[in-house]
Every structure is written in structure tokens, then in C-alpha cells.
Design a protein around this motif. Structure first.
Motif, PDB file in Angstrom:
ATOM      1  N   ARG A  40       0.836  -1.208   0.000  1.00 57.29           N
ATOM      2  CA  ARG A  40       0.000   0.000   0.000  1.00 57.29           C
ATOM      3  C   ARG A  40       0.866   1.251   0.000  1.00 57.29           C
ATOM      4  O   ARG A  40       0.578   2.222  -0.706  1.00 57.29           O
ATOM      5  CB  ARG A  40      -0.933  -0.007   1.221  1.00 57.29           C
ATOM      6  N   LYS A  44       0.723   4.164  -2.708  1.00 58.65           N
ATOM      7  CA  LYS A  44       0.427   5.521  -2.243  1.00 58.65           C
ATOM      8  C   LYS A  44       1.494   6.504  -2.729  1.00 58.65           C
ATOM      9  O   LYS A  44       1.180   7.607  -3.190  1.00 58.65           O
ATOM     10  CB  LYS A  44       0.333   5.532  -0.716  1.00 58.65           C
ATOM     11  N   ALA A 216      -9.460  10.005   1.538  1.00 54.17           N
ATOM     12  CA  ALA A 216      -9.461   8.684   2.169  1.00 54.17           C
ATOM     13  C   ALA A 216      -8.179   7.920   1.889  1.00 54.17           C
ATOM     14  O   ALA A 216      -7.695   7.165   2.740  1.00 54.17           O
ATOM     15  CB  ALA A 216     -10.667   7.887   1.691  1.00 54.17           C
ATOM     16  N   ASN A 218      -5.249   9.137   1.599  1.00 51.34           N
ATOM     17  CA  ASN A 218      -4.098   9.719   2.282  1.00 51.34           C
ATOM     18  C   ASN A 218      -4.294   9.950   3.775  1.00 51.34           C
ATOM     19  O   ASN A 218      -3.333  10.280   4.474  1.00 51.34           O
ATOM     20  CB  ASN A 218      -3.718  11.038   1.602  1.00 51.34           C
ATOM     21  N   ASP A 219      -5.506   9.797   4.280  1.00 48.22           N
ATOM     22  CA  ASP A 219      -5.780  10.013   5.697  1.00 48.22           C
ATOM     23  C   ASP A 219      -6.616   8.847   6.211  1.00 48.22           C
ATOM     24  O   ASP A 219      -7.835   8.776   5.986  1.00 48.22           O
ATOM     25  CB  ASP A 219      -6.523  11.339   5.907  1.00 48.22           C
ATOM     26  N   GLU A 220      -5.970   7.925   6.902  1.00 53.29           N
ATOM     27  CA  GLU A 220      -6.633   6.696   7.333  1.00 53.29           C
ATOM     28  C   GLU A 220      -7.556   6.898   8.530  1.00 53.29           C
ATOM     29  O   GLU A 220      -8.208   5.947   8.980  1.00 53.29           O
ATOM     30  CB  GLU A 220      -5.586   5.630   7.644  1.00 53.29           C
ATOM     31  N   ARG A 221      -7.662   8.119   9.039  1.00 51.62           N
ATOM     32  CA  ARG A 221      -8.648   8.377  10.097  1.00 51.62           C
ATOM     33  C   ARG A 221     -10.067   8.305   9.556  1.00 51.62           C
ATOM     34  O   ARG A 221     -11.012   8.065  10.316  1.00 51.62           O
ATOM     35  CB  ARG A 221      -8.412   9.762  10.706  1.00 51.62           C
ATOM     36  N   VAL A 302      -8.043   2.661   0.050  1.00 48.62           N
ATOM     37  CA  VAL A 302      -9.041   2.843   1.104  1.00 48.62           C
ATOM     38  C   VAL A 302      -9.236   1.547   1.881  1.00 48.62           C
ATOM     39  O   VAL A 302      -9.493   1.561   3.085  1.00 48.62           O
ATOM     40  CB  VAL A 302     -10.376   3.328   0.509  1.00 48.62           C
ATOM     41  N   ARG A 305     -11.047  -0.270   4.807  1.00 47.99           N
ATOM     42  CA  ARG A 305     -12.113   0.629   5.242  1.00 47.99           C
ATOM     43  C   ARG A 305     -13.230   0.646   4.201  1.00 47.99           C
ATOM     44  O   ARG A 305     -12.964   0.606   2.998  1.00 47.99           O
ATOM     45  CB  ARG A 305     -11.555   2.036   5.444  1.00 47.99           C
TER      46      ARG A 305
END
Length: 402
Positions: A40, A44, A216, A218-221, A302, A305
Motif C-alpha cells: 500500500r 500511495k 481517504a 491519504n488520511d486513514e482516520r 481505502v 475501510r
């Protein structure tokens, strides 16, 4: 064009099918799910080098100040304006509009970037009643946009935008900048007493859908990615184009059309369009089959998630056929990571836009994921053993057998 990433990633021969997400840079193939994080990270980085541009890390100094509060829906909700600052010396400022339930508790937050003349989230009152916070900020706070008139943005105008000036040395373009802005809204919301930080959703329609996917990835929160009619550079596909049955050649948004100088060159890295898009900037295919990735890779970032895409069958420009291909290919990564069924798609009749039907489908998906409500939803997932699209036409690979 930057020789650096061309030499690092360029294919030696055309690949008419979608690239295999499980192939490592050395040519070997993944065997176990625990190997995915390294893979990943490779994908990315490739997307930052070739599509989005390099992105600065979280600033670590995001602050928010409520400047206005009004009651809404008979007191059932509060509508707030929040001034958010962040970045070097706190020089970046954006104004968030937040609509939240006016009752105790922590709620999921749905965040989007608002664009020129964009309508509010449909059926806001229903979203509030179901227990969701709706948050947005204007794209113009961070980077210029061509608006509905599609006016040309000059290089000088883009270079003078707040984020380009605050972060010299980064190659990011507008889609990545707007996605970074969504993350800053999330920074603020996670400090409040009314948002569940484990239940963040990024969403958007059309260009805002491209932004949501970038957010999504780039930001896994963000626990869920929900995009609508996002087309080229979003939920669509670079290699495969068309309407509901694959028709519509010349009517869709292609890479060359999107990144031509007079249009949306500032959304993604210009080098991408110059190297792989049609050189005349038309809606014809160029050298997309030489791309070392396609947009199923962005969706795969993503995973595991949950993600959902809503599309319109008559929205040929947004490439509903290619979006189906991308969705199905990304499902292989979801299956590999034990998240089969958390990758969804929905089609409705009609044209481009984000309707109450689209919003309702998304909210059902959120409810099923966050609260396990078991709603008999209209959206489509891939059941075990099911193959709704013949993969031989688009990709011959499958998830590694565990």
C-alpha cells in the motif's frame, strides 16, 4: 516532464488490462494480507508522484473558533460557523460550516469540500435525525477553482494560492490541497465533544468526489469513503470508458480532456496528462494503457475501510461503465484483506448530480457499517463467489489464494 518518476514507474510495454495491485516492485506477488501495508505504501507513493503530487504532513497546530451559532430545524440542530487555522505560523485559514444534532452524544461526521454553486447535502434534516454531523468548507479557502464556468486558471494564480505559498517545495495540485483541507476540518471536529473520531466520513460529488477519494487514500482516520459521480481521477477508470453498457465514446471525461491547459490542468500533476493523455486534449484515449496504475489502485488504498460509490446511468461524462470496472477490480483487494462486502456501488436513473436518493443510499450504508442496523439497502456489493462483471475483459488477475 519529470524523468524521475517516468524512469521509476514507466511500463516497458502497454497493459490493456488493469494493473495487478498485488505485484511488488520486484515483480513478485503478495501471498499474505500482512504484506499489504508495505505494498500500500508503494502504491500511495506512486499516486503522489504521478497523480496527486507530494503532500505535506499534518501541521499539528490546527485550531478552531466558533464564530456563529444558530438553531435549525426547530432547535433539533445547531448550525455553526467555525474559523479553522493551521499551517506554518497558523497562516492557513478556512471557514467550516457545521450542522450538528442539538442533543448529547458523539456522532459520526460527514465532511466534504464545497464548490461553486454546490447545493447543500440533500435532506439535511433527515441526516440530523439519523444522528450525523454535516461539515464542509469552501474550496476557495485553499486553492482557486474554475467554477461552473470552467474558466482558465493561470499558473500565476495557482502559485499565489494559500497552500502553494505556505508549503513551497511540494508538488501537490488542487485535488490534494482540497483533500488536505478536509483533514484539517477533521482535526478540529476530533477535538469537539459531539463527534465520534472513529466515525469520520469523507464525501463529495463530481470534482468533490475526486477530492474525497484522495482524502481517504491519504488520511486513514476516515472510516468511510463515499463518492458520487466522480469520473476521471475519482471513482472512474482511465483505461475503460463509457455509459451504462459501455457506449458513449467521445462523450466522457478522459485524462487528456481533464488536464488540458485551458481546463483543469491544476487538479492533478500536469506531467500525467502530458505523458499519458491524448496530446490534443480531447476526450479520446491517449496512452493510458502505458499507465503503471489505474484508479482501482486509488480505491484499493481505502481498503479495508468501507467505500461506496453512487452513480447515474445517464451521466456518461462521469464514465459510469469505467466506474463499475474500478469498483469490481478494487473488490479483489477488499477480499484479500477480509473486507469483502464493504465495497459498494449504487446506480440510479438520471444525470449528473447528487440527489436525495444518492444521499439516502449513502446514509443507509453508513448506518449498516457504523451501527449494524441491517438495512435492506439498494446498493450493490460482491457476494462470495459472485462475479457480476466478466474480469477477463478488464483484468486477468485475482486476489492471492489464502
Amino acid at each position: 516532464m519529470e524523468e524521475r518518476w517516468m524512469a521509476q514507474y514507466a511500463l516497458k510495454a502497454p497493459c490493456a488490462q488493469l494493473p495487478d495491485p498485488f505485484i511488488r516492485p520486484d515483480g513478485t506477488r503478495l501471498n499474505r494480507p500482512e504484506e499489504w501495508p508495505v505494498q500500500r505504501a508503494y502504491w500511495k507513493k506512486m499516486l503522489q508522484d504521478m497523480l496527486y503530487g507530494t503532500i505535506p504532513p499534518p501541521p499539528g497546530n490546527t485550531k478552531g473558533e466558533v464564530v456563529e451559532t444558530q438553531a435549525a430545524f426547530g432547535g433539533a440542530a445547531l448550525r455553526q460557523t467555525v474559523r479553522i487555522t493551521c499551517g506554518p505560523q497558523g497562516q492557513i485559514a478556512l471557514q467550516a460550516k457545521i450542522l450538528r444534532p442539538n442533543r448529547p452524544g458523539r456522532f459520526p461526521a460527514v465532511i466534504r469540500t464545497a464548490f461553486d454553486r454546490q447545493a447543500p447535502f440533500p435532506d439535511e434534516e433527515k441526516a440530523i435525525a439519523r444522528g450525523y454531523v454535516l461539515a464542509e468548507y469552501s474550496c476557495f479557502d485553499l486553492a482557486p477553482d474554475s467554477g461552473m464556468e470552467n474558466r482558465a486558471i493561470t499558473k500565476e494564480e495557482f502559485a499565489a494560492c494559500p497552500l502553494a505559498k505556505a508549503y513551497p517545495g511540494y508538488t501537490w495540485k488542487a485535488i490534494a490541497m482540497w483533500a488536505w483541507g478536509q483533514s484539517r476540518v477533521a482535526d478540529y471536529l476530533c477535538t469537539t465533544d459531539y463527534v465520534d473520531a472513529q466515525k469520520l466520513v469523507t464525501t463529495g460529488c463530481s470534482r468533490a468526489g475526486k477530492v474525497a477519494l484522495c482524502t481517504a487514500a491519504n488520511d486513514e482516520r476516515f472510516a468511510i469513503c463515499a463518492i458520487s459521480a466522480s469520473g476521471c481521477g475519482g471513482g472512474g477508470c482511465f483505461r475503460f470508458m463509457g455509459g451504462r453498457m459501455g457506449e458513449g465514446t467521445g462523450l466522457y471525461e478522459s485524462l487528456g480532456d481533464m488536464i488540458r491547459p485551458s481546463k483543469f490542468w491544476f487538479w492533478f500533476l500536469e506531467e500525467l496528462g502530458a505523458a499519458y493523455g491524448d496530446q490534443q486534449g480531447t476526450r479520446a484515449l491517449g496512452r493510458e494503457d502505458y499507465l503503471p496504475f489505474d484508479l482501482h489502485i486509488a480505491r484499493a488504498l481505502v481498503a479495508p475501510r468501507p467505500a461506496i460509490t453512487t452513480e447515474a446511468l445517464d451521466d456518461i461524462y462521469a464514465n459510469p461503465y469505467g466506474t463499475y470496472v474500478t469498483w469490481r477490480a478494487a473488490e479483489e483487494v477488499y477480499r484479500f484483506l477480509g473486507a469483502g462486502g464493504k465495497n459498494a456501488i449504487h446506480y440510479r436513473e438520471g444525470g449528473h448530480g447528487f440527489t436525495a436518493q444518492d444521499a439516502g443510499v449513502m446514509l443507509d450504508f453508513f448506518d449498516n457499517i457504523f451501527f449494524e442496523k441491517g438495512i435492506a439497502a439498494a446498493y450493490k456489493t460482491v457476494a462470495p463467489g459472485e462475479d457480476p462483471l466478466s474480469p477477463a475483459l478488464h483484468f486477468a488477475w485475482r486476489a492471492p489464494q489464502l
